[in-house]
Enzyme design. Structure first.
Site, PDB file in Angstrom:
ATOM      1  N   HIS A  17      44.493 -52.566  10.455  1.00  0.00           N
ATOM      2  CA  HIS A  17      44.284 -51.279  11.106  1.00  0.00           C
ATOM      3  C   HIS A  17      43.398 -50.340  10.289  1.00  0.00           C
ATOM      4  O   HIS A  17      42.858 -49.380  10.828  1.00  0.00           O
ATOM      5  CB  HIS A  17      45.625 -50.599  11.380  1.00  0.00           C
ATOM      6  CG  HIS A  17      46.435 -51.297  12.434  1.00  0.00           C
ATOM      7  ND1 HIS A  17      45.982 -51.478  13.717  1.00  0.00           N
ATOM      8  CD2 HIS A  17      47.659 -51.871  12.382  1.00  0.00           C
ATOM      9  CE1 HIS A  17      46.881 -52.120  14.423  1.00  0.00           C
ATOM     10  NE2 HIS A  17      47.910 -52.384  13.636  1.00  0.00           N
ATOM     11  N   ASP A  32      54.797 -51.638  17.182  1.00  0.00           N
ATOM     12  CA  ASP A  32      54.382 -52.492  18.288  1.00  0.00           C
ATOM     13  C   ASP A  32      55.587 -53.011  19.076  1.00  0.00           C
ATOM     14  O   ASP A  32      55.525 -53.142  20.298  1.00  0.00           O
ATOM     15  CB  ASP A  32      53.552 -53.670  17.771  1.00  0.00           C
ATOM     16  CG  ASP A  32      52.120 -53.263  17.444  1.00  0.00           C
ATOM     17  OD1 ASP A  32      51.727 -52.157  17.844  1.00  0.00           O
ATOM     18  OD2 ASP A  32      51.418 -54.047  16.796  1.00  0.00           O
ATOM     19  N   GLU A  51      56.487 -58.867  16.419  1.00  0.00           N
ATOM     20  CA  GLU A  51      56.138 -57.574  17.017  1.00  0.00           C
ATOM     21  C   GLU A  51      56.379 -57.508  18.518  1.00  0.00           C
ATOM     22  O   GLU A  51      55.958 -56.534  19.164  1.00  0.00           O
ATOM     23  CB  GLU A  51      54.678 -57.251  16.701  1.00  0.00           C
ATOM     24  CG  GLU A  51      54.391 -57.246  15.198  1.00  0.00           C
ATOM     25  CD  GLU A  51      52.986 -56.833  14.848  1.00  0.00           C
ATOM     26  OE1 GLU A  51      52.729 -55.628  14.818  1.00  0.00           O
ATOM     27  OE2 GLU A  51      52.153 -57.742  14.613  1.00  0.00           O
TER      28      GLU A  51
END
Length: 256
Positions: free
Chosen positions: A50, A181, A155
């Site tokens: 990210h 998530d 996730e």
């Protein structure tokens, strides 16, 4: 002298102690490794999923971390094995692979990230892990397989349902729930205290304990978590900055 590689994060786990990590997303300077080691952390979470950290920055910080005695662990985008193996070749002591939903995907992670006979990762030649000195392929493979941490992220509800079979895959060292998530997938964005999240953690912990894995769960130490991501560089800097400006703005301003 045989090649040996030390991973303090793994050592803490093997000793039954907390293994404390810190996220590195904003910092690019190699000094972050020494600074976080002095602060008492055991491992760096170098975020290339990210964040915008480059592979070169990851390698430089990883090399500095090895000298500082703190373990560099890199998160890569899902399935980006070319990035993952190059990070490992150039100093990282572990990889976090996100979005692993089942045992077949977990086996693929191990196959790509571990050397034979555990997996099928390509030999990368001389690296910084053993002081850039020459070592035989067999010595290097054995030392790095023993030191590196292979971490998979769960996730989705599907991944949680498959937690036991994922944990049972030989070569998977650590399980990590991606709580943001997972909450999004369950339709409860940001509701980290929701009982469904607690149930997911309990299911993963049971699977990890049964198959000898460890877990990364910042708020679930009392459940048995030992591999803890304790915060992020940006959060620490922001908190310190807010505290400082708050203090300074409360001081009386002199007339002269």
């Amino acid at each position: 002298m045989p090649a040996t590689v030390r991973n303090v994060a793994r050592e803490k786990l093997e000793q039954g102690q907390l293994s404390l990590g810190v996220g590195v997303r904003m910092t690019r300077s190699v000094e972050i490794a020494k600074a976080m080691a002095v602060a008492g952390f055991d491992w760096l979470f170098l975020d290339m999923e990210h964040g915008v950290m480059s592979l070169e920055a990851c390698a430089q910080i990883s090399t500095a971390a090895l000298d500082a005695g703190i373990a560099p662990i890199a998160r890569v985008p899902n399935g980006e094995y070319a990035i993952a193996t190059r990070a490992l070749d150039n100093g990282a002591l572990g990889i976090v692979m996100p979005h692993v939903d089942n045992a077949a995907e977990a086996k693929e992670v191990v196959n790509r990230l571990k050397y034979p006979p555990v997996g099928h990762r390509s030999m990368g030649g001389i690296g910084p892990h053993y002081g850039l000195r020459s070592a035989s392929s067999s010595e290097a493979a054995a030392a790095l397989n023993a030191a590196n941490l292979t971490i998979v992220m769960l996730e989705t509800p599907t991944a949680i349902a498959n937690a036991e079979e994922i944990a049972a895959v030989p070569g998977v060292d650590v399980l990590l729930i991606g709580t943001n998530d997972l909450c999004a997938e369950m339709g409860i964005h940001g509701d980290f205290g929701n009982e469904r999240v607690g149930q997911a953690y309990r299911r993963m912990i049971a699977a990890a304990r049964k198959h000898g894995n460890e877990t990364i769960m910042p708020h679930y130490i009392d459940m048995g978590a030992r591999f803890i991501l304790g915060g992020q560089d940006a959060q620490f800097m922001a908190a310190g900055a807010v505290q400082r400006t708050g203090f300074l703005r409360k001081l009386p301003v002199g007339a002269g």
